[in-house]
Design a protein around this motif. Structure first.
Motif, PDB file in Angstrom:
ATOM      1  N   ALA A  82       2.632  -6.526  11.406  1.00 56.49           N
ATOM      2  CA  ALA A  82       1.895  -7.743  11.057  1.00 56.49           C
ATOM      3  C   ALA A  82       0.777  -7.470  10.058  1.00 56.49           C
ATOM      4  CB  ALA A  82       1.313  -8.397  12.313  1.00 56.49           C
ATOM      5  N   GLY A  83       0.523  -6.207   9.762  1.00 53.92           N
ATOM      6  CA  GLY A  83      -0.568  -5.888   8.847  1.00 53.92           C
ATOM      7  C   GLY A  83      -0.414  -4.516   8.232  1.00 53.92           C
ATOM      8  N   ALA A  84      -1.509  -3.991   7.732  1.00 59.22           N
ATOM      9  CA  ALA A  84      -1.520  -2.676   7.093  1.00 59.22           C
ATOM     10  C   ALA A  84      -2.918  -2.087   7.229  1.00 59.22           C
ATOM     11  CB  ALA A  84      -1.131  -2.781   5.623  1.00 59.22           C
ATOM     12  N   PHE A  85      -2.999  -0.787   7.077  1.00 58.97           N
ATOM     13  CA  PHE A  85      -4.314  -0.161   6.991  1.00 58.97           C
ATOM     14  C   PHE A  85      -4.823  -0.398   5.585  1.00 58.97           C
ATOM     15  CE2 PHE A  85      -6.850   3.495   5.587  1.00 58.97           C
ATOM     16  CZ  PHE A  85      -7.932   3.357   6.455  1.00 58.97           C
ATOM     17  N   VAL A  86      -6.023  -0.937   5.467  1.00 60.42           N
ATOM     18  CA  VAL A  86      -6.545  -1.402   4.183  1.00 60.42           C
ATOM     19  C   VAL A  86      -7.762  -0.574   3.760  1.00 60.42           C
ATOM     20  CG1 VAL A  86      -7.436  -3.384   2.915  1.00 60.42           C
ATOM     21  CG2 VAL A  86      -5.788  -3.735   4.769  1.00 60.42           C
ATOM     22  N   THR A  87      -7.707   0.040   2.612  1.00 55.85           N
ATOM     23  CA  THR A  87      -8.876   0.741   2.104  1.00 55.85           C
ATOM     24  C   THR A  87      -9.828  -0.282   1.481  1.00 55.85           C
ATOM     25  OG1 THR A  87      -7.870   1.154  -0.064  1.00 55.85           O
ATOM     26  CG2 THR A  87      -7.538   2.829   1.652  1.00 55.85           C
ATOM     27  N   PRO A  88     -11.119   0.028   1.420  1.00 54.90           N
ATOM     28  CA  PRO A  88     -12.102  -0.937   0.897  1.00 54.90           C
ATOM     29  C   PRO A  88     -11.729  -1.489  -0.486  1.00 54.90           C
ATOM     30  CG  PRO A  88     -13.215   0.909   1.924  1.00 54.90           C
ATOM     31  CD  PRO A  88     -11.760   1.273   1.874  1.00 54.90           C
ATOM     32  N   GLY A  89     -11.708  -2.806  -0.596  1.00 54.64           N
ATOM     33  CA  GLY A  89     -11.447  -3.453  -1.880  1.00 54.64           C
ATOM     34  C   GLY A  89      -9.984  -3.620  -2.239  1.00 54.64           C
ATOM     35  N   ALA A  90      -9.068  -3.111  -1.403  1.00 60.44           N
ATOM     36  CA  ALA A  90      -7.649  -3.152  -1.762  1.00 60.44           C
ATOM     37  C   ALA A  90      -7.109  -4.579  -1.811  1.00 60.44           C
ATOM     38  CB  ALA A  90      -6.830  -2.313  -0.785  1.00 60.44           C
ATOM     39  N   LEU A  91      -7.483  -5.412  -0.855  1.00 62.18           N
ATOM     40  CA  LEU A  91      -6.989  -6.790  -0.849  1.00 62.18           C
ATOM     41  C   LEU A  91      -7.533  -7.576  -2.040  1.00 62.18           C
ATOM     42  CD1 LEU A  91      -7.168  -7.715   2.952  1.00 62.18           C
ATOM     43  CD2 LEU A  91      -5.169  -7.068   1.604  1.00 62.18           C
TER      44      LEU A  91
ATOM     45  N   ALA B 115      -6.584  -9.821  -7.501  1.00 60.92           N
ATOM     46  CA  ALA B 115      -7.004  -9.853  -8.907  1.00 60.92           C
ATOM     47  C   ALA B 115      -5.913  -9.389  -9.862  1.00 60.92           C
ATOM     48  CB  ALA B 115      -8.250  -8.996  -9.094  1.00 60.92           C
ATOM     49  N   GLY B 116      -4.809  -8.877  -9.320  1.00 61.93           N
ATOM     50  CA  GLY B 116      -3.719  -8.430 -10.175  1.00 61.93           C
ATOM     51  C   GLY B 116      -3.805  -6.972 -10.577  1.00 61.93           C
ATOM     52  N   ASN B 117      -4.731  -6.222  -9.984  1.00 62.37           N
ATOM     53  CA  ASN B 117      -4.824  -4.793 -10.267  1.00 62.37           C
ATOM     54  C   ASN B 117      -3.832  -4.027  -9.398  1.00 62.37           C
ATOM     55  OD1 ASN B 117      -6.929  -5.001 -12.162  1.00 62.37           O
ATOM     56  ND2 ASN B 117      -8.442  -5.121 -10.522  1.00 62.37           N
ATOM     57  N   PRO B 118      -3.358  -2.862  -9.859  1.00 61.16           N
ATOM     58  CA  PRO B 118      -2.367  -2.116  -9.080  1.00 61.16           C
ATOM     59  C   PRO B 118      -2.940  -1.602  -7.767  1.00 61.16           C
ATOM     60  CG  PRO B 118      -3.154  -0.812 -10.927  1.00 61.16           C
ATOM     61  CD  PRO B 118      -3.689  -2.188 -11.130  1.00 61.16           C
ATOM     62  N   VAL B 119      -2.149  -1.732  -6.717  1.00 64.24           N
ATOM     63  CA  VAL B 119      -2.520  -1.250  -5.389  1.00 64.24           C
ATOM     64  C   VAL B 119      -1.411  -0.317  -4.905  1.00 64.24           C
ATOM     65  CG1 VAL B 119      -2.913  -1.911  -2.986  1.00 64.24           C
ATOM     66  CG2 VAL B 119      -3.881  -3.290  -4.833  1.00 64.24           C
ATOM     67  N   ALA B 120      -1.797   0.848  -4.421  1.00 64.67           N
ATOM     68  CA  ALA B 120      -0.815   1.811  -3.937  1.00 64.67           C
ATOM     69  C   ALA B 120      -0.384   1.462  -2.516  1.00 64.67           C
ATOM     70  CB  ALA B 120      -1.396   3.224  -3.978  1.00 64.67           C
ATOM     71  N   LEU B 121       0.905   1.629  -2.240  1.00 65.79           N
ATOM     72  CA  LEU B 121       1.439   1.467  -0.896  1.00 65.79           C
ATOM     73  C   LEU B 121       1.838   2.844  -0.384  1.00 65.79           C
ATOM     74  CD1 LEU B 121       3.727  -1.712  -1.113  1.00 65.79           C
ATOM     75  CD2 LEU B 121       1.358  -1.539  -0.351  1.00 65.79           C
ATOM     76  N   CYS B 122       1.276   3.230   0.760  1.00 67.21           N
ATOM     77  CA  CYS B 122       1.522   4.549   1.327  1.00 67.21           C
ATOM     78  C   CYS B 122       2.125   4.429   2.723  1.00 67.21           C
ATOM     79  CB  CYS B 122       0.217   5.349   1.423  1.00 67.21           C
ATOM     80  SG  CYS B 122      -0.727   5.453  -0.117  1.00 67.21           S
ATOM     81  N   GLU B 123       2.614   5.552   3.228  1.00 66.99           N
ATOM     82  CA  GLU B 123       3.105   5.586   4.609  1.00 66.99           C
ATOM     83  C   GLU B 123       1.936   5.687   5.580  1.00 66.99           C
ATOM     84  OE1 GLU B 123       6.289   8.268   5.655  1.00 66.99           O
ATOM     85  OE2 GLU B 123       6.974   8.321   3.570  1.00 66.99           O
ATOM     86  N   ALA B 124       1.083   6.685   5.385  1.00 65.17           N
ATOM     87  CA  ALA B 124       0.031   6.990   6.353  1.00 65.17           C
ATOM     88  C   ALA B 124      -1.352   6.617   5.836  1.00 65.17           C
ATOM     89  CB  ALA B 124       0.060   8.482   6.689  1.00 65.17           C
ATOM     90  N   PRO B 125      -2.250   6.237   6.747  1.00 69.98           N
ATOM     91  CA  PRO B 125      -3.619   5.916   6.352  1.00 69.98           C
ATOM     92  C   PRO B 125      -4.320   7.069   5.630  1.00 69.98           C
ATOM     93  CG  PRO B 125      -3.208   5.089   8.556  1.00 69.98           C
ATOM     94  CD  PRO B 125      -2.019   5.912   8.183  1.00 69.98           C
ATOM     95  N   LEU B 126      -4.032   8.316   6.017  1.00 69.66           N
ATOM     96  CA  LEU B 126      -4.678   9.452   5.363  1.00 69.66           C
ATOM     97  C   LEU B 126      -4.289   9.537   3.885  1.00 69.66           C
ATOM     98  CD1 LEU B 126      -4.434  12.235   8.101  1.00 69.66           C
ATOM     99  CD2 LEU B 126      -6.492  11.041   7.316  1.00 69.66           C
TER     100      LEU B 126
ATOM    101  N   ALA C 114      -5.648   1.259  -2.026  1.00 70.89           N
ATOM    102  CA  ALA C 114      -4.366   1.533  -1.387  1.00 70.89           C
ATOM    103  C   ALA C 114      -4.258   0.864  -0.025  1.00 70.89           C
ATOM    104  CB  ALA C 114      -4.169   3.047  -1.243  1.00 70.89           C
ATOM    105  N   LEU C 115      -3.011   0.604   0.353  1.00 77.75           N
ATOM    106  CA  LEU C 115      -2.664   0.099   1.681  1.00 77.75           C
ATOM    107  C   LEU C 115      -1.708   1.103   2.316  1.00 77.75           C
ATOM    108  CD1 LEU C 115      -1.766  -3.626   0.825  1.00 77.75           C
ATOM    109  CD2 LEU C 115      -3.988  -2.751   1.565  1.00 77.75           C
ATOM    110  N   ALA C 116      -1.753   1.214   3.638  1.00 78.10           N
ATOM    111  CA  ALA C 116      -0.815   2.074   4.348  1.00 78.10           C
ATOM    112  C   ALA C 116      -0.066   1.245   5.380  1.00 78.10           C
ATOM    113  CB  ALA C 116      -1.537   3.238   5.023  1.00 78.10           C
ATOM    114  N   LEU C 117       1.244   1.408   5.419  1.00 78.19           N
ATOM    115  CA  LEU C 117       2.066   0.658   6.368  1.00 78.19           C
ATOM    116  C   LEU C 117       2.096   1.314   7.741  1.00 78.19           C
ATOM    117  CD1 LEU C 117       5.121  -0.265   4.092  1.00 78.19           C
ATOM    118  CD2 LEU C 117       2.987  -1.521   4.486  1.00 78.19           C
ATOM    119  N   CYS C 118       1.474   2.494   7.845  1.00 83.03           N
ATOM    120  CA  CYS C 118       1.445   3.243   9.121  1.00 83.03           C
ATOM    121  C   CYS C 118       2.863   3.548   9.590  1.00 83.03           C
ATOM    122  CB  CYS C 118       0.672   2.477  10.187  1.00 83.03           C
ATOM    123  SG  CYS C 118      -1.063   2.180   9.765  1.00 83.03           S
ATOM    124  N   GLY C 119       3.723   3.851   8.654  1.00 85.37           N
ATOM    125  CA  GLY C 119       5.101   4.176   8.950  1.00 85.37           C
ATOM    126  C   GLY C 119       5.957   3.972   7.713  1.00 85.37           C
TER     127      GLY C 119
END
Length: 268
Positions: free
Chosen positions: A76-85, A90-101, A113-118
Motif C-alpha cells: 500500500a506504500g513505500a519507504f520515502v526519502t525526504p522530498g521524494a514525493l 514536480a516531474g524530477n527523476p525519482v529512484a525506485l529501489c528494493e530496500a530502504p538502505l 528515492a523510494l523503496a518498495l521494501c521488496g
C-alpha cells in the motif's frame, strides 16, 4: 552500513528511521509463538499522502531469519526519502529501489528515492500517477532484482511513465553496498541522469467539452472510439498517452490542460 556523520544521521531522522530493541516480539500471536523478536532498524512505509500504512524492521543480527519482518500492507506504500514525493510531483527523476538502505544511500548524495521494501508490490497510487513522471529503476544486480526491474519498467511504461535503468556500479550488488565500498561518492552525482522536467503531457479534455453531443453521442459518454480519436495525434508524435481507463476517469477528474501552442512547438 555506510551512514556516518551528522548529515547521514539527520537524513535517517527525517526519513523516520527508528531503532527498536525487540521488534517483532509478539508472544500472543499463535503463528509467531516461536518468534522472540530482536533489535532492529525500523523503516516506515507511507502512502502518497505521507500517512504511515506499514513498517518493516531489518534485524541487526547477521544470523536472524528472516532478515526482515513487515507489519501492515507493504504494497500500500513505500519507504520515502525526504522530498521524494515532492520531486515526483514536480516531474524530477525519482529512484525506485528494493530496500530502504539503497534508497537512503542514493538520498544521502542528493538523489530522491523510494523503496518498495521488496521486489514486488508496486503501490496502486504510484502506477496511477506514473503518466509523465520520470523513474530511475535502481534495483539489485541479481536475478530477482533484474526480473523485478523488467516487470516494473513494463508496468510504469504502459501507464505513460518515463523509465530509465539505474543499476548499481559494476561489482556492487546494490546501491548500499556501493556506498560502503566507496563506489558511491559525491562525484557519482554528476554521473546520474540529470533532473529534467517530464515530456509534454497529452492535451485531453472531458468528453462534454470536445465536440458536444454531436461528436460523442449522449453528452458525457465515454467511448473507445472517442478515446482513440483524441490520442491519435499524440501517438503519431511519439508522446506517451494514458490508457483508456485513465481517460475515462478524466470525465469526472480532468487532467491539467496544457496550452496547445506548447504541444505544437514540441511536435515541430
Amino acid at each position: 552500513r555506510g551512514f556516518h556523520g551528522p548529515d547521514a544521521l539527520d537524513l535517517l531522522h527525517q526519513a523516520g528511521v527508528r531503532y527498536a530493541a525487540d521488534f517483532g516480539k509478539r508472544p500472543a500471536d499463535a503463528e509467531r509463538a516461536a518468534w522472540q523478536g530482536g533489535p532492529a532498524i525500523v523503516f516506515p512505509i507511507r502512502d502518497d499522502a505521507g500517512t504511515l500504512v506499514a513498517g518493516q524492521g531489518r534485524f541487526l543480527s547477521p544470523t536472524a531469519q528472516p532478515k526482515a519482518l513487515t507489519f501492515g500492507p507493504r504494497s500500500a506504500g513505500a519507504f520515502v526519502t525526504p522530498g521524494a514525493l515532492n520531486s515526483l510531483q514536480a516531474g524530477n527523476p525519482v529512484a525506485l529501489c528494493e530496500a530502504p538502505l539503497d534508497a537512503l544511500s542514493l538520498a544521502l548524495l542528493g538523489q530522491p528515492a523510494l523503496a518498495l521494501c521488496g521486489c514486488s508490490g508496486l503501490p496502486t497510487w504510484l502506477t496511477q500517477r506514473a503518466f509523465g513522471r520520470r523513474f530511475l529503476i535502481a534495483f539489485d544486480a541479481d536475478e530477482a532484482g533484474e526480473r523485478a526491474a523488467k516487470e516494473i519498467t513494463e508496468t510504469l511504461t504502459a501507464r505513460g511513465g518515463c523509465v530509465e535503468a539505474l543499476p548499481p556500479p559494476h561489482g556492487a550488488k546494490d546501491w548500499n553496498e556501493a556506498l560502503q565500498t566507496g563506489q558511491l561518492t559525491a562525484g557519482s552525482l554528476k554521473e546520474l541522469p540529470p533532473q529534467t522536467p517530464p515530456p509534454p503531457q497529452v492535451v485531453l479534455t472531458p468528453a462534454a467539452r470536445v465536440g458536444g453531443r454531436g461528436a460523442f453521442g449522449k453528452a458525457g459518454a465515454k467511448t473507445e472510439s472517442a478515446y482513440h480519436q483524441q490520442i491519435r495525434p499524440f501517438v503519431l508524435a511519439g508522446i506517451p498517452v494514458p490508457p483508456l481507463d485513465e481517460w475515462e476517469q478524466l470525465q469526472t477528474d480532468p487532467w491539467t490542460v496544457k496550452e496547445e501552442a506548447a504541444l505544437d512547438e514540441f511536435i515541430a
